[in-house]
Design a protein around this motif. Structure first.
Motif, PDB file in Angstrom:
ATOM      1  N   GLY A 156      10.198  24.648  -4.939  1.00  0.00           N
ATOM      2  CA  GLY A 156       8.730  25.347  -5.815  1.00  0.00           C
ATOM      3  C   GLY A 156       8.103  24.175  -6.356  1.00  0.00           C
ATOM      4  O   GLY A 156       6.859  24.068  -7.106  1.00  0.00           O
ATOM      5  N   GLN A 157       7.973  22.725  -5.491  1.00  0.00           N
ATOM      6  CA  GLN A 157       7.026  22.269  -5.325  1.00  0.00           C
ATOM      7  C   GLN A 157       5.599  22.006  -4.758  1.00  0.00           C
ATOM      8  O   GLN A 157       5.732  22.010  -3.891  1.00  0.00           O
ATOM      9  CB  GLN A 157       7.319  20.102  -5.513  1.00  0.00           C
ATOM     10  N   SER A 158       4.555  22.360  -5.890  1.00  0.00           N
ATOM     11  CA  SER A 158       2.874  22.286  -4.961  1.00  0.00           C
ATOM     12  C   SER A 158       2.566  21.507  -4.181  1.00  0.00           C
ATOM     13  O   SER A 158       1.960  21.873  -3.620  1.00  0.00           O
ATOM     14  CB  SER A 158       1.555  23.047  -6.084  1.00  0.00           C
ATOM     15  N   ASP A 201       0.576  -1.315   0.051  1.00  0.00           N
ATOM     16  CA  ASP A 201      -0.055   0.038  -0.032  1.00  0.00           C
ATOM     17  C   ASP A 201       1.148   1.720   0.362  1.00  0.00           C
ATOM     18  O   ASP A 201       0.396   2.870   0.090  1.00  0.00           O
ATOM     19  CB  ASP A 201      -1.126   0.486   0.900  1.00  0.00           C
ATOM     20  N   ARG A 202       2.099   0.890   0.339  1.00  0.00           N
ATOM     21  CA  ARG A 202       2.708   2.200   0.407  1.00  0.00           C
ATOM     22  C   ARG A 202       2.451   2.545  -0.726  1.00  0.00           C
ATOM     23  O   ARG A 202       3.821   2.199  -2.111  1.00  0.00           O
ATOM     24  CB  ARG A 202       4.550   2.375   0.649  1.00  0.00           C
ATOM     25  N   ARG A 203       2.971   3.915  -0.787  1.00  0.00           N
ATOM     26  CA  ARG A 203       2.614   5.243  -2.340  1.00  0.00           C
ATOM     27  C   ARG A 203       3.515   6.671  -2.226  1.00  0.00           C
ATOM     28  O   ARG A 203       3.481   6.858  -1.230  1.00  0.00           O
ATOM     29  CB  ARG A 203       1.442   4.764  -2.816  1.00  0.00           C
ATOM     30  N   THR A 204       4.169   6.751  -2.778  1.00  0.00           N
ATOM     31  CA  THR A 204       4.253   8.461  -2.207  1.00  0.00           C
ATOM     32  C   THR A 204       2.982   9.325  -2.841  1.00  0.00           C
ATOM     33  O   THR A 204       2.363   9.472  -3.978  1.00  0.00           O
ATOM     34  CB  THR A 204       5.412   8.859  -3.161  1.00  0.00           C
ATOM     35  N   HIS A 205       1.944  10.021  -1.362  1.00  0.00           N
ATOM     36  CA  HIS A 205       1.281  10.489  -1.831  1.00  0.00           C
ATOM     37  C   HIS A 205       1.576  12.100  -2.218  1.00  0.00           C
ATOM     38  O   HIS A 205       2.419  12.832  -1.452  1.00  0.00           O
ATOM     39  CB  HIS A 205       0.129  10.829  -0.849  1.00  0.00           C
ATOM     40  N   ARG A 206       0.586  12.888  -3.330  1.00  0.00           N
ATOM     41  CA  ARG A 206       1.154  14.193  -2.973  1.00  0.00           C
ATOM     42  C   ARG A 206      -0.708  15.004  -3.489  1.00  0.00           C
ATOM     43  O   ARG A 206      -0.161  16.575  -4.010  1.00  0.00           O
ATOM     44  CB  ARG A 206       1.651  14.435  -4.997  1.00  0.00           C
ATOM     45  N   ASP A 207      -1.169  14.191  -2.400  1.00  0.00           N
ATOM     46  CA  ASP A 207      -2.500  14.823  -2.334  1.00  0.00           C
ATOM     47  C   ASP A 207      -2.979  15.081  -1.562  1.00  0.00           C
ATOM     48  O   ASP A 207      -3.129  13.064  -0.676  1.00  0.00           O
ATOM     49  CB  ASP A 207      -3.240  14.406  -3.718  1.00  0.00           C
ATOM     50  N   ALA A 214       5.284  11.617   1.839  1.00  0.00           N
ATOM     51  CA  ALA A 214       6.179  11.993   0.670  1.00  0.00           C
ATOM     52  C   ALA A 214       7.406  11.269   0.950  1.00  0.00           C
ATOM     53  O   ALA A 214       8.015  11.634   2.009  1.00  0.00           O
ATOM     54  CB  ALA A 214       5.107  13.058   0.148  1.00  0.00           C
ATOM     55  N   GLN A 215       8.126  12.872   0.084  1.00  0.00           N
ATOM     56  CA  GLN A 215       9.976  12.855   0.015  1.00  0.00           C
ATOM     57  C   GLN A 215      10.574  13.274  -1.651  1.00  0.00           C
ATOM     58  O   GLN A 215      10.002  13.049  -2.199  1.00  0.00           O
ATOM     59  CB  GLN A 215      10.544  11.027  -0.232  1.00  0.00           C
ATOM     60  N   THR A 216      11.421  14.094  -0.962  1.00  0.00           N
ATOM     61  CA  THR A 216      11.943  15.278  -2.714  1.00  0.00           C
ATOM     62  C   THR A 216      13.814  15.155  -1.925  1.00  0.00           C
ATOM     63  O   THR A 216      14.346  15.761  -0.499  1.00  0.00           O
ATOM     64  CB  THR A 216      10.989  16.273  -2.377  1.00  0.00           C
ATOM     65  N   GLY A 217      14.619  14.888  -3.009  1.00  0.00           N
ATOM     66  CA  GLY A 217      15.591  14.769  -2.762  1.00  0.00           C
ATOM     67  C   GLY A 217      15.716  16.678  -3.256  1.00  0.00           C
ATOM     68  O   GLY A 217      17.039  17.522  -3.849  1.00  0.00           O
ATOM     69  N   ALA A 218      14.245  16.980  -3.478  1.00  0.00           N
ATOM     70  CA  ALA A 218      14.835  18.735  -4.243  1.00  0.00           C
ATOM     71  C   ALA A 218      14.245  19.553  -3.269  1.00  0.00           C
ATOM     72  O   ALA A 218      13.236  19.387  -2.706  1.00  0.00           O
ATOM     73  CB  ALA A 218      13.971  18.829  -5.353  1.00  0.00           C
TER      74      ALA A 218
HETATM   75  C1  LIG Z   1      14.963   9.385  -3.603  1.00  0.00           C
HETATM   76  C2  LIG Z   1      13.990  10.150  -3.686  1.00  0.00           C
HETATM   77  C3  LIG Z   1      13.496  11.799  -4.472  1.00  0.00           C
HETATM   78  C4  LIG Z   1      12.556  11.502  -5.103  1.00  0.00           C
HETATM   79  N1  LIG Z   1      12.441  13.364  -5.435  1.00  0.00           N
HETATM   80  C5  LIG Z   1      10.943  13.403  -5.117  1.00  0.00           C
HETATM   81  C6  LIG Z   1      10.854  14.278  -6.175  1.00  0.00           C
HETATM   82  O1  LIG Z   1      11.840  16.056  -5.242  1.00  0.00           O
HETATM   83  N2  LIG Z   1       9.721  14.910  -6.073  1.00  0.00           N
HETATM   84  C7  LIG Z   1       8.720  14.038  -6.241  1.00  0.00           C
HETATM   85  O2  LIG Z   1       7.268  14.360  -6.659  1.00  0.00           O
HETATM   86  N3  LIG Z   1       9.049  13.408  -6.025  1.00  0.00           N
HETATM   87  C8  LIG Z   1       9.785  12.403  -5.642  1.00  0.00           C
HETATM   88  N4  LIG Z   1      10.245  11.143  -5.094  1.00  0.00           N
HETATM   89  C9  LIG Z   1       9.084  10.110  -5.490  1.00  0.00           C
HETATM   90  C10 LIG Z   1       9.204   9.971  -6.565  1.00  0.00           C
HETATM   91  O3  LIG Z   1       9.232   9.918  -7.288  1.00  0.00           O
HETATM   92  C11 LIG Z   1       7.802   7.903  -6.726  1.00  0.00           C
HETATM   93  O4  LIG Z   1       8.652   7.338  -5.462  1.00  0.00           O
HETATM   94  C12 LIG Z   1       8.316   7.759  -7.662  1.00  0.00           C
HETATM   95  O5  LIG Z   1       7.600   8.030  -8.741  1.00  0.00           O
HETATM   96  C13 LIG Z   1       7.749   5.674  -7.276  1.00  0.00           C
HETATM   97  O6  LIG Z   1       6.042   6.309  -6.795  1.00  0.00           O
HETATM   98  P1  LIG Z   1       6.000   5.584  -5.079  1.00  0.00           P
HETATM   99  O7  LIG Z   1       6.552   6.097  -4.371  1.00  0.00           O
HETATM  100  O8  LIG Z   1       4.424   5.677  -5.299  1.00  0.00           O
HETATM  101  O9  LIG Z   1       6.269   3.902  -5.591  1.00  0.00           O
HETATM  102  C14 LIG Z   1      11.224  11.127  -4.972  1.00  0.00           C
HETATM  103  C15 LIG Z   1      11.568   9.478  -4.503  1.00  0.00           C
HETATM  104  C16 LIG Z   1      13.151   9.193  -3.210  1.00  0.00           C
HETATM  105  C17 LIG Z   1      13.359   8.106  -3.248  1.00  0.00           C
END
Ligand SMILES: Cc1cc2nc3c(=O)[nH]c(=O)nc-3n(C[C@H](O)[C@H](O)[C@H](O)COP(=O)(O)O)c2cc1C
Length: 398
Positions: A286-288, A190-196, A342-346
């Motif tokens: 600047g990521q919304s 179920d783990r996904r990156t969420h942006r909403d 969520a996570q970001t390197g930016a």
């Molecule tokens: C190290 C790392 C940096 C990331 N940086 C960003 C980012 O700057 N912006 C963003 O929207 N998502 C970022 N992500 C999320 C990825 O886009 C996301 O993990 C990928 O699309 C796969 O989706 P999932 O996490 O749902 O499996 C990052 C993920 C990781 C692991």
């Protein structure tokens, strides 16, 4: 013989010497700074005589002497050689990442081949005695020792295990853990990156559980020179160099602002008040989407905790790997708690450091995490790949 300057070459001053450092397998060589001028004359394939002709103020003998050293160090490559072919290939493949990324990667590679014995020395954060590892393998973090001088640092006073801000207003967090009962398989898939996110505040209990599970100590071990602690994530040498700073946007009972998570006392130390969605997005380059999570968590490395034990630049790799481990445990734990991670390197490094009160020298941000209540139907979820997407994808090497 025609020679050219390696494309993978970094020059710098170190310990008052000018160093020419080719990678991947060149030898860092201290030279007179005039070597830079001689290297400049080998932009294209040239004989030493042709290069000397372009360097009118240096005698051919001086140029020849320098060329001999530069060839030996790998800074000048012979036309048609395997080294020249590999150099072209690396320059092409690493492209825009050069020189910064390729230099760090290759300059910290194969360090164990260079040291006597070839294996990491027994300088470990692991407890003395039975580590469960084969003799000669102490279980030290892979890739962090590798420096013949590693023992030299052992006597240096170690920095505190935990970062503290004694002057900061403090909130001790609730200790009743929020439910973590979701089956592991469900959490993983179920783990996904969420942006909403819904924008609903996260409860203090949920934030407290997440912080304790991911960043708090699990147990304390005797490393032979004092105590270290372990977390739910593996961390190189158990150095625990990464601290967590929390940017609160919407957490019940907590004013928006920046806090340091004090893992020893399970509390939050307030560093500065105020954090708006617009600022959160600005800090995240600047990521919304970063406007909407309930909180951000900045992972910041206190480098000294790692470098005092491992005085080798390769240990910086381990700091980055450690951040990744914490990021994954954060994502899984947030998922188990019903949050969207969520996570970001930016992110804007200096601005983030400033907001977390970090000096950005010995204490510097590496990674930004976030979480909030996930929107039930995310607007920006990518669609599943259908036949057209596969049709325009190369799945395998031809
Ligand atoms: C190290 C790392 C940096 C990331 N940086 C960003 C980012 O700057 N912006 C963003 O929207 N998502 C970022 N992500 C999320 C990825 O886009 C996301 O993990 C990928 O699309 C796969 O989706 P999932 O996490 O749902 O499996 C990052 C993920 C990781 C692991």
């Amino acid at each position: 013989m025609r020679l050219r300057r390696s494309r993978c070459l970094t020059c710098y001053w170190h310990d008052n010497a000018f160093v020419v450092h080719p990678h991947p397998h060149g030898t860092p060589t201290a030279l007179h700074p005039a070597a830079a001028e001689i290297l400049a004359a080998f932009e294209d394939w040239s004989t030493p005589g042709e290069a000397a002709g372009r360097l009118g103020h240096l005698t051919p003998d001086t140029v020849q002497e320098a060329v001999t050293t530069l060839v030996r160090s790998g800074a000048l490559l012979a036309r048609g050689s395997e080294a020249a072919r590999r150099d072209e290939q690396i320059a092409g493949l690493w492209g825009a990442w050069m020189p910064e990324a390729s230099f760090f990667h290759y300059a910290t590679q194969d360090v164990y081949d260079a040291q006597p014995g070839g294996d990491p020395p027994h300088d470990t954060g692991d407890p003395p005695g039975d580590t469960g590892n084969p003799p000669g393998d102490t279980g030290d973090p892979p890739g962090v020792a590798g420096d013949a001088n590693a023992e030299a640092s052992v006597e240096a006073p170690p920095p505190p295990l935990f970062t503290g801000h004694p002057q900061a207003p403090r909130l001790l967090l609730p200790r009743r853990p929020a439910g973590l009962g979701t089956p592991f398989g469900e959490v993983l898939y179920d783990r996904r990156t969420h942006r909403d996110f819904t924008g609903a505040p996260v409860s203090l209990e949920t934030l407290a559980t997440l912080l304790a599970v991911v960043f708090g100590p699990v147990d304390f071990i005797d490393c032979g020179r004092g105590a270290l602690y372990r977390r739910t994530s593996p961390q190189g040498g158990s150095r625990q160099e990464i601290d967590a700073y929390v940017g609160v946007l919407g957490v019940s009972g907590l004013a928006p602002g920046w806090y340091h998570y004090d893992g020893l006392r399970h509390g939050l130390e307030m560093l500065s008040e105020g954090l708006t969605p617009a600022e959160a997005a600005h800090l995240c380059a600047g990521q919304s989407w970063a406007e909407r999570p309930a909180f951000l968590v900045v992972l910041a490395a206190r480098l000294e905790r790692m470098s005092v034990k491992y005085p080798t630049p390769r240990a910086y790799r381990v700091c980055l790997l450690d951040a990744g481990h914490l990021g994954q445990t954060f994502a899984l734990t947030a998922t188990a708690l019903g949050l969207g991670p969520a996570q970001t390197g930016a992110f804007r490094d200096s601005a983030v450091a400033g907001r977390c009160g970090l000096d950005d020298t010995g204490h510097t941000p590496l990674y930004v995490l976030a979480a909030g209540h996930p929107a039930p139907t995310p607007q920006d979820a990518p669609p599943p790949a259908g036949i057209p997407a596969f049709a325009s994808t190369t799945l395998l090497d031809p």
